[in-house]
Write an enzyme that holds these catalytic residues in place. Structure first.
Site, mmCIF file in Angstrom:
data_model
loop_
_atom_site.group_PDB
_atom_site.id
_atom_site.type_symbol
_atom_site.label_atom_id
_atom_site.label_comp_id
_atom_site.label_asym_id
_atom_site.label_seq_id
_atom_site.Cartn_x
_atom_site.Cartn_y
_atom_site.Cartn_z
ATOM 1 N N ARG A 86 -5.003 -2.890 -15.767
ATOM 2 C CA ARG A 86 -6.219 -2.266 -16.023
ATOM 3 C C ARG A 86 -6.465 -2.247 -17.469
ATOM 4 N NH1 ARG A 86 -5.620 3.260 -13.777
ATOM 5 N NH2 ARG A 86 -6.494 2.522 -12.074
ATOM 6 N N TYR A 87 -5.190 -2.285 -18.313
ATOM 7 C CA TYR A 87 -5.085 -2.181 -19.701
ATOM 8 C C TYR A 87 -4.835 -3.598 -20.144
ATOM 9 C CZ TYR A 87 -5.709 2.702 -19.160
ATOM 10 O OH TYR A 87 -5.924 3.976 -19.151
ATOM 11 N N ARG A 90 -0.401 -3.729 -20.646
ATOM 12 C CA ARG A 90 0.266 -3.270 -19.650
ATOM 13 C C ARG A 90 -0.215 -3.092 -18.319
ATOM 14 N NH1 ARG A 90 -2.539 0.470 -22.566
ATOM 15 N NH2 ARG A 90 -2.955 2.829 -22.146
ATOM 16 N N CYS A 99 9.143 7.294 -0.961
ATOM 17 C CA CYS A 99 9.288 8.177 -2.108
ATOM 18 C C CYS A 99 10.301 9.184 -1.429
ATOM 19 C CB CYS A 99 8.008 9.129 -2.281
ATOM 20 S SG CYS A 99 6.736 8.322 -3.089
ATOM 21 N N CYS A 103 4.307 14.260 -1.662
ATOM 22 C CA CYS A 103 3.541 15.411 -2.234
ATOM 23 C C CYS A 103 2.270 15.486 -1.812
ATOM 24 C CB CYS A 103 3.520 15.058 -3.717
ATOM 25 S SG CYS A 103 4.984 14.762 -4.649
ATOM 26 N N CYS A 106 -0.655 13.707 -3.289
ATOM 27 C CA CYS A 106 -0.412 12.563 -4.054
ATOM 28 C C CYS A 106 -1.642 11.506 -4.427
ATOM 29 C CB CYS A 106 0.532 11.579 -3.215
ATOM 30 S SG CYS A 106 0.856 10.102 -3.801
ATOM 31 N N ARG A 108 -1.712 8.622 -4.401
ATOM 32 C CA ARG A 108 -1.585 7.269 -3.651
ATOM 33 C C ARG A 108 -1.333 7.744 -2.532
ATOM 34 N NH1 ARG A 108 1.350 4.753 -8.268
ATOM 35 N NH2 ARG A 108 -0.070 4.065 -9.562
ATOM 36 N N ASP A 268 -6.616 14.351 -9.112
ATOM 37 C CA ASP A 268 -7.533 13.148 -9.023
ATOM 38 C C ASP A 268 -8.433 13.490 -7.539
ATOM 39 O OD1 ASP A 268 -7.045 11.275 -10.924
ATOM 40 O OD2 ASP A 268 -5.023 10.900 -9.809
ATOM 41 N N ASP A 305 -8.083 10.587 -14.977
ATOM 42 C CA ASP A 305 -8.086 9.046 -14.800
ATOM 43 C C ASP A 305 -9.549 9.266 -13.948
ATOM 44 O OD1 ASP A 305 -7.483 6.542 -14.013
ATOM 45 O OD2 ASP A 305 -5.031 7.336 -13.596
ATOM 46 N N LYS A 312 -7.395 6.217 -17.942
ATOM 47 C CA LYS A 312 -6.953 7.430 -18.472
ATOM 48 C C LYS A 312 -7.827 7.843 -19.877
ATOM 49 C CE LYS A 312 -2.650 7.688 -16.180
ATOM 50 N NZ LYS A 312 -2.747 5.911 -16.074
#
Ligand SMILES: *Cc1c(COP(=O)(O)O)cnc(C)c1O
Ligand code: SF4
Length: 341
Positions: A86-87, A90, A99, A103, A106, A108, A268, A305, A312
């Site tokens: 996206r950037y 990075r 995981c 959570c 989450c 994702r 999100d 985000d 972000k």
């Protein structure tokens, strides 16, 4: 005791009320609650902030119209499997989607879980080749899933492959393992986090001060003692940490563990997570309250985000008021002062 992975196991522990909608919630996202997190749950408290993060709730079946399948637009920015770019400088590299815990909030949520799309050896090679071919990529962020769920030998191999790319200056790892499954942070694992050339930074995801129990503190100390710089990421969550006392205690506890708070994420627009969402104004008020109470070392940046894959941005609070010929600056204690333009 093993990680709890079914509604039945949670029910046996007395953590679930009977509700027919729970099966639907559990179908939508895998369950995992580690023994370390289970031990922190106060069974007397029906609103326990640890249980709230990991135990499915019927509220997850309520999907609001503005909630999204891909809340931060990762899909649109994924040039090859496992990479999100996206950037310019990075990329995210997601070697697996497993995981230690799942959570319920989450971001994702639609992607993580056992059987989630882990990269095959050749897909991982293609992802690394993508990075190698682009000299503008200065930082590689290993995320997932949780990269510390890789066996130490595989993780070491991946880090060595990235370390061999000269233009990669920084390898950053995002993980929840030191908190929720601290016994995985073995000497072997810590040793695998040692690139020869690049700098390695480690961001740990932690949402409540109680998560920093003695075993988690020791795991973080093993990482810090190995010379690995640590930073903290927290998701602002209704009913978990949306009180100033809780956030203050969390940020202090992180700094005591040599973890520099980095981001406080506004939640999100994830499907079925309306019960975790906090208004932005509330988040800003909490941040303002922290500013007067906490050392600068312990201040995270409050970020959103932007849905759609736009990245972000910090969302305040602001300290500058408007005036035609001077800036009006608000101090951390609510006083207002003029500053020349
Ligand atoms: C969050 C994120 C990053 C890292 O952003 P920082 O502000 O550097 O922490 C990089 N790429 C993507 C796609 C992200 O979602
Ligand atoms: S550990 Fe991270 S990626 Fe995994 S379920 Fe929790 S928030 Fe999602």
């Amino acid at each position: 005791m093993p990680t709890l992975r079914t509604l039945k196991a949670l029910h046996r522990e007395g953590l679930l009320a009977v509700d027919p909608r729970l099966a639907e919630a559990a179908d939508a996202m895998a369950i995992a609650l580690t023994p370390e997190m289970l031990a922190l749950i106060d069974r007397e408290d029906s609103a326990d902030p640890i249980a709230r993060q990991f135990v499915p709730s019927a509220a997850e079946t309520e999907i609001a119209a503005d909630e999204l399948l891909d809340p931060i637009g990762d899909e649109a920015r994924s040039p090859v499997k496992g990479i999100v770019h996206r950037y310019p400088d990075r990329v995210l590299l997601k070697p697996l989607h497993v995981c230690p815990v799942y959570c319920r909030f989450c971001f994702r949520r639609e992607k993580v879980g056992p059987g989630g799309e882990a990269l095959s050896a050749s897909e991982l090679d293609s992802a690394i080749a993508y990075i190698e071919a682009r000299p503008e990529i200065w930082e590689v962020i290993l995320t997932g899933g949780d990269p510390l769920m890789l066996a130490p030998r595989r993780l070491a191999k991946l880090i060595a492959a990235l370390d061999a790319i000269d233009h990669v200056g920084v390898i950053r790892i995002h993980s929840r393992v030191p908190i929720v499954d601290p016994s995985r942070v073995t000497d072997e694992l810590v040793a695998s986090l040692k690139p020869h050339r690049a700098a390695l930074w480690f961001a740990v995801h932690c949402n409540h001060p109680r998560e920093l129990a003695p075993a988690a503190q020791s795991a973080l100390a093993r990482l810090a003692d190995a010379g690995i710089p640590l930073m903290g990421q927290t998701v602002l969550l209704a009913g978990v940490n949306d009180e100033v006392e809780t956030l203050e205690a969390l940020m202090r506890a992180l700094v005591r563990c040599r973890v520099k708070p980095y981001y406080l994420h506004h939640p999100d627009l994830v499907r079925g997570t309306g019960h975790f969402r906090v208004p932005v104004e509330r988040g800003q008020a909490l941040m303002k309250a922290l500013r007067g109470r906490l050392s600068g070392l312990a201040q995270p940046t409050y970020v959103l985000d932007v849905p759609g894959g736009h990245g972000k941005v910090p969302i305040g609070p602001g300290y500058l008021g408007d005036d035609p010929d001077a800036l009006l600056v608000e101090d951390a204690f609510g006083g207002r002062h003029r500053y020349p333009r």
